[in-house]
Design a protein around this motif. Structure first.
Motif, mmCIF file in Angstrom:
data_model
loop_
_atom_site.group_PDB
_atom_site.id
_atom_site.type_symbol
_atom_site.label_atom_id
_atom_site.label_comp_id
_atom_site.label_asym_id
_atom_site.label_seq_id
_atom_site.Cartn_x
_atom_site.Cartn_y
_atom_site.Cartn_z
ATOM 1 N N GLY A 245 42.327 35.632 52.171
ATOM 2 C CA GLY A 245 42.566 35.958 50.772
ATOM 3 C C GLY A 245 41.291 36.094 49.965
ATOM 4 O O GLY A 245 41.170 36.978 49.109
ATOM 5 N N ASP A 246 40.304 35.227 50.243
ATOM 6 C CA ASP A 246 39.031 35.296 49.526
ATOM 7 C C ASP A 246 38.287 36.595 49.820
ATOM 8 O O ASP A 246 37.659 37.171 48.939
ATOM 9 C CB ASP A 246 38.144 34.105 49.893
ATOM 10 C CG ASP A 246 38.717 32.788 49.410
ATOM 11 O OD1 ASP A 246 39.568 32.801 48.490
ATOM 12 O OD2 ASP A 246 38.309 31.732 49.941
ATOM 13 N N GLU A 247 38.360 37.060 51.070
ATOM 14 C CA GLU A 247 37.705 38.315 51.452
ATOM 15 C C GLU A 247 38.350 39.503 50.739
ATOM 16 O O GLU A 247 37.656 40.402 50.268
ATOM 17 C CB GLU A 247 37.801 38.543 52.957
ATOM 18 C CG GLU A 247 37.039 37.569 53.817
ATOM 19 C CD GLU A 247 37.269 37.839 55.285
ATOM 20 O OE1 GLU A 247 36.650 38.794 55.811
ATOM 21 O OE2 GLU A 247 38.077 37.115 55.892
ATOM 22 N N ILE A 248 39.674 39.488 50.670
ATOM 23 C CA ILE A 248 40.396 40.581 50.009
ATOM 24 C C ILE A 248 40.091 40.575 48.520
ATOM 25 O O ILE A 248 39.827 41.620 47.926
ATOM 26 C CB ILE A 248 41.908 40.468 50.272
ATOM 27 C CG1 ILE A 248 42.191 40.630 51.770
ATOM 28 C CG2 ILE A 248 42.679 41.513 49.467
ATOM 29 C CD1 ILE A 248 43.601 40.285 52.179
ATOM 30 N N THR A 249 40.095 39.389 47.918
ATOM 31 C CA THR A 249 39.768 39.272 46.492
ATOM 32 C C THR A 249 38.371 39.795 46.213
ATOM 33 O O THR A 249 38.151 40.517 45.233
ATOM 34 C CB THR A 249 39.897 37.809 46.031
ATOM 35 O OG1 THR A 249 41.229 37.369 46.283
ATOM 36 C CG2 THR A 249 39.573 37.657 44.565
ATOM 37 N N ALA A 250 37.410 39.447 47.067
ATOM 38 C CA ALA A 250 36.036 39.918 46.894
ATOM 39 C C ALA A 250 35.952 41.430 47.018
ATOM 40 O O ALA A 250 35.236 42.088 46.247
ATOM 41 C CB ALA A 250 35.127 39.249 47.918
ATOM 42 N N ALA A 251 36.694 42.014 47.963
ATOM 43 C CA ALA A 251 36.682 43.469 48.142
ATOM 44 C C ALA A 251 37.274 44.171 46.921
ATOM 45 O O ALA A 251 36.752 45.197 46.471
ATOM 46 C CB ALA A 251 37.453 43.854 49.396
ATOM 47 N N VAL A 252 38.364 43.618 46.377
ATOM 48 C CA VAL A 252 38.992 44.207 45.181
ATOM 49 C C VAL A 252 38.042 44.107 43.989
ATOM 50 O O VAL A 252 37.838 45.090 43.255
ATOM 51 C CB VAL A 252 40.339 43.515 44.871
ATOM 52 C CG1 VAL A 252 40.891 43.979 43.524
ATOM 53 C CG2 VAL A 252 41.346 43.777 45.981
ATOM 54 N N THR A 253 37.439 42.944 43.797
ATOM 55 C CA THR A 253 36.511 42.744 42.679
ATOM 56 C C THR A 253 35.322 43.687 42.779
ATOM 57 O O THR A 253 34.918 44.299 41.792
ATOM 58 C CB THR A 253 36.025 41.286 42.641
ATOM 59 O OG1 THR A 253 37.159 40.428 42.515
ATOM 60 C CG2 THR A 253 35.081 41.043 41.484
ATOM 61 N N GLU A 254 34.774 43.829 43.979
ATOM 62 C CA GLU A 254 33.629 44.722 44.184
ATOM 63 C C GLU A 254 34.008 46.177 43.903
ATOM 64 O O GLU A 254 33.261 46.912 43.257
ATOM 65 C CB GLU A 254 33.098 44.591 45.608
ATOM 66 C CG GLU A 254 31.887 45.449 45.880
ATOM 67 C CD GLU A 254 31.351 45.296 47.295
ATOM 68 O OE1 GLU A 254 30.442 46.063 47.642
ATOM 69 O OE2 GLU A 254 31.847 44.441 48.040
ATOM 70 N N ALA A 255 35.183 46.586 44.385
ATOM 71 C CA ALA A 255 35.628 47.964 44.162
ATOM 72 C C ALA A 255 35.836 48.236 42.678
ATOM 73 O O ALA A 255 35.479 49.309 42.181
ATOM 74 C CB ALA A 255 36.915 48.231 44.936
ATOM 75 N N LEU A 256 36.415 47.272 41.964
ATOM 76 C CA LEU A 256 36.631 47.454 40.530
ATOM 77 C C LEU A 256 35.316 47.503 39.767
ATOM 78 O O LEU A 256 35.185 48.222 38.779
ATOM 79 C CB LEU A 256 37.524 46.338 39.979
ATOM 80 C CG LEU A 256 38.984 46.383 40.432
ATOM 81 C CD1 LEU A 256 39.706 45.116 39.988
ATOM 82 C CD2 LEU A 256 39.686 47.615 39.885
ATOM 83 N N THR A 257 34.331 46.736 40.217
ATOM 84 C CA THR A 257 33.029 46.696 39.556
ATOM 85 C C THR A 257 32.244 47.981 39.798
ATOM 86 O O THR A 257 31.692 48.561 38.862
ATOM 87 C CB THR A 257 32.208 45.493 40.072
ATOM 88 O OG1 THR A 257 32.943 44.301 39.830
ATOM 89 C CG2 THR A 257 30.859 45.404 39.376
ATOM 90 N N LYS A 258 32.216 48.432 41.050
ATOM 91 C CA LYS A 258 31.422 49.610 41.420
ATOM 92 C C LYS A 258 32.149 50.922 41.179
ATOM 93 O O LYS A 258 31.524 51.965 41.056
ATOM 94 C CB LYS A 258 31.027 49.526 42.888
ATOM 95 C CG LYS A 258 30.034 48.432 43.189
ATOM 96 C CD LYS A 258 29.633 48.465 44.643
ATOM 97 C CE LYS A 258 28.581 47.417 44.949
ATOM 98 N NZ LYS A 258 28.191 47.442 46.365
ATOM 99 N N GLY A 259 33.479 50.882 41.178
ATOM 100 C CA GLY A 259 34.247 52.121 41.077
ATOM 101 C C GLY A 259 34.379 52.755 42.445
ATOM 102 O O GLY A 259 34.019 52.169 43.459
ATOM 103 N N GLY A 260 34.939 53.911 42.500
ATOM 104 C CA GLY A 260 35.103 54.593 43.782
ATOM 105 C C GLY A 260 36.426 54.269 44.432
ATOM 106 O O GLY A 260 37.473 54.578 43.876
#
Length: 74
Positions: free
Chosen positions: A22-37
């Motif tokens: 869950g922590d890995e998925i949360t980090a991936a979502v947060t990173e995607a929202l921050t960087k866009g794309g």
């Protein structure tokens, strides 16, 4: 880990099981929202799911559900 992704203007949500924590998925979502794309996640079979961040409605991260088989006697 069960993941449900709601996509804007699409009636059905994406639902899949992921081997990621869950922590890995949360980090991936947060990173995607921050960087866009795009948001990129892998399911438990190794398939890659790619969703444009601009189309994300929600991401629901839940525990894996153990399915019960059989009949309960009351």
């Amino acid at each position: 880990m069960e993941v449900r992704i709601g996509v804007q203007n699409v009636a059905r949500e994406l639902v899949f099981e992921s081997a990621q924590e869950g922590d890995e998925i949360t980090a991936a979502v947060t990173e995607a929202l921050t960087k866009g794309g795009t948001l990129q996640l892998k399911d438990e079979k190794g398939r890659l799911l790619v969703v444009p961040v601009a189309s994300l409605g929600y991401v629901d991260i839940g525990a894996s559900e153990v399915r019960k088989v059989g009949f309960g006697l009351s």
